[in-house]
Scaffold this active site. Structure first.
Site, mmCIF file in Angstrom:
data_model
loop_
_atom_site.group_PDB
_atom_site.id
_atom_site.type_symbol
_atom_site.label_atom_id
_atom_site.label_comp_id
_atom_site.label_asym_id
_atom_site.label_seq_id
_atom_site.Cartn_x
_atom_site.Cartn_y
_atom_site.Cartn_z
ATOM 1 N N PRO A 92 11.536 -32.936 6.144
ATOM 2 C CA PRO A 92 10.508 -34.051 6.718
ATOM 3 C C PRO A 92 10.436 -35.598 6.614
ATOM 4 C CG PRO A 92 9.382 -32.812 4.857
ATOM 5 C CD PRO A 92 10.395 -32.408 4.208
ATOM 6 N N GLU A 119 9.793 -30.776 -3.975
ATOM 7 C CA GLU A 119 10.215 -31.464 -3.643
ATOM 8 C C GLU A 119 11.724 -32.246 -3.229
ATOM 9 O OE1 GLU A 119 7.194 -33.448 -3.027
ATOM 10 O OE2 GLU A 119 6.987 -30.745 -3.810
ATOM 11 N N ARG A 161 21.357 -19.617 21.470
ATOM 12 C CA ARG A 161 21.152 -19.320 22.717
ATOM 13 C C ARG A 161 22.303 -20.348 23.627
ATOM 14 N NH1 ARG A 161 17.136 -22.968 25.264
ATOM 15 N NH2 ARG A 161 16.625 -21.416 26.437
ATOM 16 N N ASP A 176 15.305 -25.462 30.807
ATOM 17 C CA ASP A 176 14.445 -25.208 30.139
ATOM 18 C C ASP A 176 13.786 -26.990 30.531
ATOM 19 O OD1 ASP A 176 15.459 -23.111 29.022
ATOM 20 O OD2 ASP A 176 16.801 -24.074 27.748
HETATM 21 C C1 JAH Z 1 8.922 -28.426 2.483
HETATM 22 C C2 JAH Z 1 11.855 -29.012 1.294
HETATM 23 N N1 JAH Z 1 10.636 -30.826 9.494
HETATM 24 C C3 JAH Z 1 9.580 -29.810 9.103
HETATM 25 C C4 JAH Z 1 10.198 -29.063 7.408
HETATM 26 C C5 JAH Z 1 10.777 -29.675 7.126
HETATM 27 C C6 JAH Z 1 11.140 -29.078 6.287
HETATM 28 C C7 JAH Z 1 10.651 -29.428 5.022
HETATM 29 N N2 JAH Z 1 9.442 -29.438 5.219
HETATM 30 C C8 JAH Z 1 9.041 -29.522 6.462
HETATM 31 C C9 JAH Z 1 10.912 -28.802 3.614
HETATM 32 C C10 JAH Z 1 9.639 -28.503 1.137
HETATM 33 C C11 JAH Z 1 10.632 -28.823 0.640
HETATM 34 C C12 JAH Z 1 11.708 -29.086 2.873
#
Ligand code: JAH
Length: 273
Positions: A92, A119, A161, A176
């Site tokens: 994230p 995490e 794709r 697209d």
């Molecule tokens: C959550 C490792 N962008 C969306 C996304 C990507 C990865 C993760 N969460 C949301 C995530 C926990 C551990 C990655």
């Protein structure tokens, strides 16, 4: 293209056997290999996580299994000279995954995905491989999941794709919404098919008219309306040079006007100090 995925949940990636990606694999256009991270643990419990240094909630993925796994995957990859891999790490806190990045990745011969759980992965793993590889920490949107596997499914489909010969003519990607240049970065408007009336709802008359000029104009207006409502940020970013007179008139009806900077803003926006 070769794709390796290292994960503690290889079964989560079963959808890669289905539909577009599954067919691309069956045709030999895409070589996907899944690896269980726990194969590179050495303790009875096949431990991949530990408590975070500095304290705090949750667990962190240990560096040693990732290091051994990635070294093994790299050693077993396509022959050297076929092109260095890109290491794609879903997180994230990454850079946004966009159509532009999908196009860039689709041009590479080899991608390695490292979806984490808990995490995330001990920082030293990413820092170490970034000294040797093109590492991309990528986010598919501003929300937190339980791990990176679902983002891997998303990214592999977006990339697959785009590979030569994967999409048939019926589903070609010229139009697209986010294809560079398609509709000047606008969202696509509504689509209709038979029957001409369903539950008392008629297909917009213009689409049955056969007037290709009017149809094109109507579609563009609908695309502008939808973009204005759902993604005003895309209107603000849009290059006015990519728009014609009628586009500008439609946007004006929707409350947009070109500002002194040449970009669009809402007509009644307050003047900045
Ligand atoms: C959550 C490792 N962008 C969306 C996304 C990507 C990865 C993760 N969460 C949301 C995530 C926990 C551990 C990655």
């Amino acid at each position: 293209m070769r794709i390796d995925v290292v994960t503690i949940f290889p079964e989560y990636l079963e959808p890669l056997n289905v539909s577009l990606v599954g067919k691309a694999r069956a045709r030999g256009q895409l070589d996907v290999r899944l690896h269980d991270l726990r194969d590179w643990t050495h303790d009875r419990h096949r431990t991949v996580d530990d408590t975070p240094y500095g304290g705090g909630p949750g667990m962190v993925m240990k560096p040693e299994p990732w290091g051994e796994a990635l070294d093994a995957v790299l050693a077993a990859g396509p022959s050297a000279g076929d092109g260095a891999p890109v290491l794609v790490v879903p997180t994230p806190s990454g850079r946004p995954f966009t159509q532009e990045l999908a196009v860039e990745l689709a041009a590479r011969p080899w991608l390695i995905f490292t979806p984490a759980r808990y995490e995330g992965i001990d920082r030293r793993v990413i820092d170490d491989y970034a000294e040797r590889l093109d590492v991309r920490e990528v986010s598919i949107g501003d929300y937190v999941l339980a791990g990176g596997e679902a983002p891997v499914l998303v990214m592999v489909e977006a990339v697959a794709r785009l590979l030569p010969g994967v999409l048939g003519n019926a589903e070609s990607h010229r139009d697209d919404s986010f294809a560079p240049g398609a509709m000047a970065g606008l969202l696509e408007g509504p689509v209709y098919t038979k029957p001409p009336e369903w539950r008392g709802r008629a297909v917009p008359e213009v689409l049955i008219s056969g007037h290709h000029g009017r149809i094109g104009r109507w579609r563009r207006d609908e695309a502008l309306r939808r973009t204005s409502t759902h993604r005003p940020d895309l209107v603000e970013r849009c290059d006015p040079a990519a728009l014609d007179k009628r586009d500008l008139a439609t946007l004006a009806e929707l409350g947009w006007e070109p500002g002194p900077d040449g970009r669009f803003g809402r007509a009644s926006r307050p003047v900045e100090e």
